[in-house]
Design an enzyme around this catalytic site. Sequence first.
Site, mmCIF file in Angstrom:
data_model
loop_
_atom_site.group_PDB
_atom_site.id
_atom_site.type_symbol
_atom_site.label_atom_id
_atom_site.label_comp_id
_atom_site.label_asym_id
_atom_site.label_seq_id
_atom_site.Cartn_x
_atom_site.Cartn_y
_atom_site.Cartn_z
ATOM 1 C CG ASP A 96 -7.905 0.489 3.146
ATOM 2 O OD1 ASP A 96 -8.928 -0.425 2.644
ATOM 3 O OD2 ASP A 96 -6.812 0.443 2.973
ATOM 4 C CE LYS A 120 -4.249 -1.839 2.091
ATOM 5 N NZ LYS A 120 -5.277 -1.597 2.836
#
Length: 281
Positions: free
Chosen positions: A111, A75
Amino acid sequence: MSKARITGAVKVGGIVGNPVAHSLSPVIHNYWIEAAGLDASYVAFSPKDAAGFETLVAAGRAGLLSGVNVTAPFKEQAFALADTASETARDSGSANILVFRDGRVFADSADGQGLLRALQQQAPKLSLAGSTVVMLGAGGAARAAAATLAGAGAQVRIVNRSRDRAEALAADLGGSVAVAEGPAAFEGAVLIVNALTVRPEIDLAALDRSVTVMDMTYKPVITPFLQAARDAGLVAVDGLAMLIGQAAPSFEAIFGVAPPNLDPRPFLLAHLGGSPPGGSL
């Protein structure tokens, strides 16, 4: 339900991580693709290392991919490789979405959206503004979640085995995020979010019954950590709700259309081979 079709104009998206075989993202996205009858496919990629991930991003730049979701451990690298990024991704320094257009890479992070949607659904009485939240972990998902929680007005305490990594996260996110250790870290907290891949060693029974506990892990849906929270009389929020919450904006970013108005949760629970215990999932 419509039937998806694959032609020479197919849009290819996917999930990138290592490991990634456990991911339910292909199940969600291909469920929506089939329902919408899109000329598209969503698959899993598992580069062995950072160099492999960079090669995959290069393939996206070359026009071989429409976009991808990104999970651990890539990420932060995804954010670093992008040409441009959303404010959300910049705030967290990580990305779980990369979109490829005309040789360029755009990074975003959903997220945080997924986390907030999960809390709204399964802990609707929880108020974040002015409250204290404990984040267990300091990886890419924790970064995005902490940034979102701080943006919602919470005071975030980062608890992580590596203090250096926790301090780096706190420094990046600013004054409403701090590093904490030991039992004092949980004093006055209204929410504990587990972003670790292992079960935290916390005496949940010692917490006030008003505390909400969330686990970002979704296999199993009710993790041992969440089961312990339930046994202690605490509100438990599962990672499957977060996964579904971030999937909708991911789908639109990658394929250019909103997903069908179909809740994939019952389909996912059937795929996992179980029904939600306690009737609250």
